[in-house]
Scaffold this motif. Sequence first.
Motif, PDB file in Angstrom:
ATOM      1  N   ARG A  69       0.800  -1.213   0.000  1.00 40.14           N
ATOM      2  CA  ARG A  69       0.000   0.000   0.000  1.00 40.14           C
ATOM      3  C   ARG A  69       0.842   1.277   0.000  1.00 40.14           C
ATOM      4  O   ARG A  69       0.315   2.354   0.202  1.00 40.14           O
ATOM      5  CB  ARG A  69      -0.910   0.017   1.239  1.00 40.14           C
ATOM      6  N   ALA A  70       2.144   1.167  -0.222  1.00 37.84           N
ATOM      7  CA  ALA A  70       2.981   2.368  -0.205  1.00 37.84           C
ATOM      8  C   ALA A  70       2.857   3.132  -1.511  1.00 37.84           C
ATOM      9  O   ALA A  70       2.547   2.574  -2.558  1.00 37.84           O
ATOM     10  CB  ALA A  70       4.438   1.991   0.021  1.00 37.84           C
ATOM     11  N   SER A  71       3.119   4.441  -1.419  1.00 36.89           N
ATOM     12  CA  SER A  71       3.134   5.287  -2.611  1.00 36.89           C
ATOM     13  C   SER A  71       4.546   5.285  -3.185  1.00 36.89           C
ATOM     14  O   SER A  71       5.497   5.706  -2.522  1.00 36.89           O
ATOM     15  CB  SER A  71       2.737   6.720  -2.240  1.00 36.89           C
ATOM     16  N   ILE A  72       4.697   4.781  -4.408  1.00 40.72           N
ATOM     17  CA  ILE A  72       6.008   4.663  -5.045  1.00 40.72           C
ATOM     18  C   ILE A  72       6.045   5.563  -6.267  1.00 40.72           C
ATOM     19  O   ILE A  72       5.221   5.433  -7.163  1.00 40.72           O
ATOM     20  CB  ILE A  72       6.296   3.207  -5.458  1.00 40.72           C
ATOM     21  N   GLU A  73       6.988   6.517  -6.292  1.00 40.01           N
ATOM     22  CA  GLU A  73       7.119   7.425  -7.420  1.00 40.01           C
ATOM     23  C   GLU A  73       8.476   7.202  -8.079  1.00 40.01           C
ATOM     24  O   GLU A  73       9.513   7.287  -7.424  1.00 40.01           O
ATOM     25  CB  GLU A  73       7.011   8.880  -6.962  1.00 40.01           C
ATOM     26  N   GLU A  74       8.459   6.904  -9.358  1.00 39.77           N
ATOM     27  CA  GLU A  74       9.696   6.618 -10.083  1.00 39.77           C
ATOM     28  C   GLU A  74      10.644   7.809 -10.006  1.00 39.77           C
ATOM     29  O   GLU A  74      10.268   8.949 -10.267  1.00 39.77           O
ATOM     30  CB  GLU A  74       9.389   6.299 -11.546  1.00 39.77           C
ATOM     31  N   ARG A  79       7.409   6.180  -0.208  1.00 37.16           N
ATOM     32  CA  ARG A  79       7.017   6.562   1.139  1.00 37.16           C
ATOM     33  C   ARG A  79       6.797   5.318   1.991  1.00 37.16           C
ATOM     34  O   ARG A  79       6.128   4.380   1.560  1.00 37.16           O
ATOM     35  CB  ARG A  79       5.734   7.382   1.090  1.00 37.16           C
ATOM     36  N   PRO A  80       7.322   5.321   3.211  1.00 34.93           N
ATOM     37  CA  PRO A  80       7.068   4.189   4.106  1.00 34.93           C
ATOM     38  C   PRO A  80       5.573   4.072   4.426  1.00 34.93           C
ATOM     39  O   PRO A  80       4.818   5.044   4.342  1.00 34.93           O
ATOM     40  CB  PRO A  80       7.870   4.543   5.363  1.00 34.93           C
ATOM     41  N   LEU A  81       5.173   2.884   4.810  1.00 31.16           N
ATOM     42  CA  LEU A  81       3.859   2.693   5.400  1.00 31.16           C
ATOM     43  C   LEU A  81       3.866   3.349   6.776  1.00 31.16           C
ATOM     44  O   LEU A  81       4.931   3.532   7.372  1.00 31.16           O
ATOM     45  CB  LEU A  81       3.549   1.204   5.527  1.00 31.16           C
ATOM     46  N   GLU A  82       2.725   3.694   7.314  1.00 31.33           N
ATOM     47  CA  GLU A  82       2.668   4.320   8.635  1.00 31.33           C
ATOM     48  C   GLU A  82       1.590   3.680   9.482  1.00 31.33           C
ATOM     49  O   GLU A  82       0.477   3.416   8.999  1.00 31.33           O
ATOM     50  CB  GLU A  82       2.419   5.828   8.510  1.00 31.33           C
ATOM     51  N   VAL A  83       1.932   3.425  10.743  1.00 31.07           N
ATOM     52  CA  VAL A  83       0.967   2.879  11.696  1.00 31.07           C
ATOM     53  C   VAL A  83       1.336   3.380  13.088  1.00 31.07           C
ATOM     54  O   VAL A  83       2.478   3.234  13.528  1.00 31.07           O
ATOM     55  CB  VAL A  83       0.928   1.338  11.642  1.00 31.07           C
ATOM     56  N   SER A  84       0.386   4.015  13.744  1.00 28.75           N
ATOM     57  CA  SER A  84       0.540   4.472  15.131  1.00 28.75           C
ATOM     58  C   SER A  84       1.832   5.266  15.344  1.00 28.75           C
ATOM     59  O   SER A  84       2.536   5.096  16.344  1.00 28.75           O
ATOM     60  CB  SER A  84       0.485   3.287  16.105  1.00 28.75           C
ATOM     61  N   GLY A  85       2.165   6.123  14.382  1.00 30.61           N
ATOM     62  CA  GLY A  85       3.339   6.977  14.505  1.00 30.61           C
ATOM     63  C   GLY A  85       4.643   6.352  14.066  1.00 30.61           C
ATOM     64  O   GLY A  85       5.689   6.997  14.136  1.00 30.61           O
ATOM     65  N   VAL A  86       4.609   5.111  13.603  1.00 36.15           N
ATOM     66  CA  VAL A  86       5.817   4.406  13.148  1.00 36.15           C
ATOM     67  C   VAL A  86       5.833   4.364  11.622  1.00 36.15           C
ATOM     68  O   VAL A  86       4.850   3.962  10.995  1.00 36.15           O
ATOM     69  CB  VAL A  86       5.871   2.968  13.708  1.00 36.15           C
ATOM     70  N   LYS A  87       6.961   4.768  11.033  1.00 36.17           N
ATOM     71  CA  LYS A  87       7.150   4.645   9.590  1.00 36.17           C
ATOM     72  C   LYS A  87       7.784   3.288   9.311  1.00 36.17           C
ATOM     73  O   LYS A  87       8.894   3.015   9.761  1.00 36.17           O
ATOM     74  CB  LYS A  87       8.056   5.766   9.075  1.00 36.17           C
ATOM     75  N   PRO A  91       9.999  -5.119   2.611  1.00 35.67           N
ATOM     76  CA  PRO A  91      10.045  -5.599   1.226  1.00 35.67           C
ATOM     77  C   PRO A  91       8.675  -5.858   0.623  1.00 35.67           C
ATOM     78  O   PRO A  91       8.527  -5.838  -0.602  1.00 35.67           O
ATOM     79  CB  PRO A  91      10.853  -6.896   1.328  1.00 35.67           C
ATOM     80  N   VAL A  92       7.662  -6.091   1.443  1.00 37.76           N
ATOM     81  CA  VAL A  92       6.343  -6.406   0.884  1.00 37.76           C
ATOM     82  C   VAL A  92       5.745  -5.212   0.143  1.00 37.76           C
ATOM     83  O   VAL A  92       4.791  -5.377  -0.620  1.00 37.76           O
ATOM     84  CB  VAL A  92       5.364  -6.914   1.966  1.00 37.76           C
ATOM     85  N   ILE A  93       6.299  -4.006   0.346  1.00 32.60           N
ATOM     86  CA  ILE A  93       5.895  -2.860  -0.457  1.00 32.60           C
ATOM     87  C   ILE A  93       6.097  -3.167  -1.937  1.00 32.60           C
ATOM     88  O   ILE A  93       5.326  -2.717  -2.795  1.00 32.60           O
ATOM     89  CB  ILE A  93       6.704  -1.615  -0.051  1.00 32.60           C
ATOM     90  N   VAL A 116      18.159   3.427   1.356  1.00 31.77           N
ATOM     91  CA  VAL A 116      18.467   4.576   0.511  1.00 31.77           C
ATOM     92  C   VAL A 116      17.216   5.141  -0.152  1.00 31.77           C
ATOM     93  O   VAL A 116      17.040   6.365  -0.240  1.00 31.77           O
ATOM     94  CB  VAL A 116      19.499   4.173  -0.573  1.00 31.77           C
ATOM     95  N   ALA A 117      16.331   4.273  -0.633  1.00 32.33           N
ATOM     96  CA  ALA A 117      15.205   4.722  -1.448  1.00 32.33           C
ATOM     97  C   ALA A 117      14.023   5.236  -0.636  1.00 32.33           C
ATOM     98  O   ALA A 117      13.159   5.924  -1.180  1.00 32.33           O
ATOM     99  CB  ALA A 117      14.742   3.584  -2.356  1.00 32.33           C
ATOM    100  N   ALA A 118      13.959   4.924   0.642  1.00 33.30           N
ATOM    101  CA  ALA A 118      12.826   5.358   1.464  1.00 33.30           C
ATOM    102  C   ALA A 118      12.881   6.859   1.725  1.00 33.30           C
ATOM    103  O   ALA A 118      13.948   7.410   2.009  1.00 33.30           O
ATOM    104  CB  ALA A 118      12.812   4.600   2.782  1.00 33.30           C
ATOM    105  N   GLU A 119      11.754   7.506   1.648  1.00 28.82           N
ATOM    106  CA  GLU A 119      11.642   8.922   1.994  1.00 28.82           C
ATOM    107  C   GLU A 119      11.311   9.027   3.481  1.00 28.82           C
ATOM    108  O   GLU A 119      10.157   9.147   3.886  1.00 28.82           O
ATOM    109  CB  GLU A 119      10.556   9.579   1.141  1.00 28.82           C
TER     110      GLU A 119
END
Length: 240
Positions: A69-74, A79-87, A91-93, A116-119
């Motif tokens: 469910r992450a937003s991936i822009e070439e 963008r990391p997934l987020e849950v309860s304040g945790v980014k 790999p399942v992204i 490296v690639a995570a925002e």
Amino acid sequence: MDFKALYARKLLGSVRSYAVLSSKGGVGKTTAAAVLSLLLARRGLRVGLVDADLTNSTAHVVLGVEAGRASIEEGKGFRPLEVSGVKLVTPVIFTRDNPLALRGSSATEALKELLVAAEWGELDVLILDMPPGLKDEALEVMGLGARGLVISTQEPLSLYSVSKALSLFKKEGLRAVGVVENMGRGGPLLREEAERLGFRHLGVIGFDEGLSSALGRAERLLETRFAREAERMLDDILSL
């Protein structure tokens, strides 16, 4: 050193970074990494969690995050997934829960690519949930600056393997903040072995019968005995 390694070293050195390790599987390492991340976020810290177990990623299951469910822009990273304040970076992204067959340098390169690639934005703490055992990925991130946090039990095979792991860290000059005993039975063996090798025994988390029913629900995890007993160790972990 390649670009990805340089960036990873910069990232791991710029925030408090902890590689949560276990010398063998089945000791609660991923649950510990996830719960520690949630506890730190509840304190108001900006927390990142990396599922570095590339071939068997389960941190998203523990936290109840749907895969892919992450937003991936070439060209701009993802963008990391987020849950309860945790980014959360996992790999399942990219794999959407399909298995990965990575070995040796392929695994370490893939892990550096995730870092490296995570925002990430601004972070105070970065937790890395490492694969069980003394694999290349664990030695790589510790060599790049992450502090090791070892999860173990007093079960004989776990004691045997954690002793070898701590001996290796000492020999290689790798920094470990200490050992957390999970599913503790109150015996002295793990504490004695850790202290014999010059590492701190940070505390004991007792067996929590209600933990399995809380898996997949982040806020419920924070209400467990596991979380209450882990929270007692946070100040010691952050001080090291």
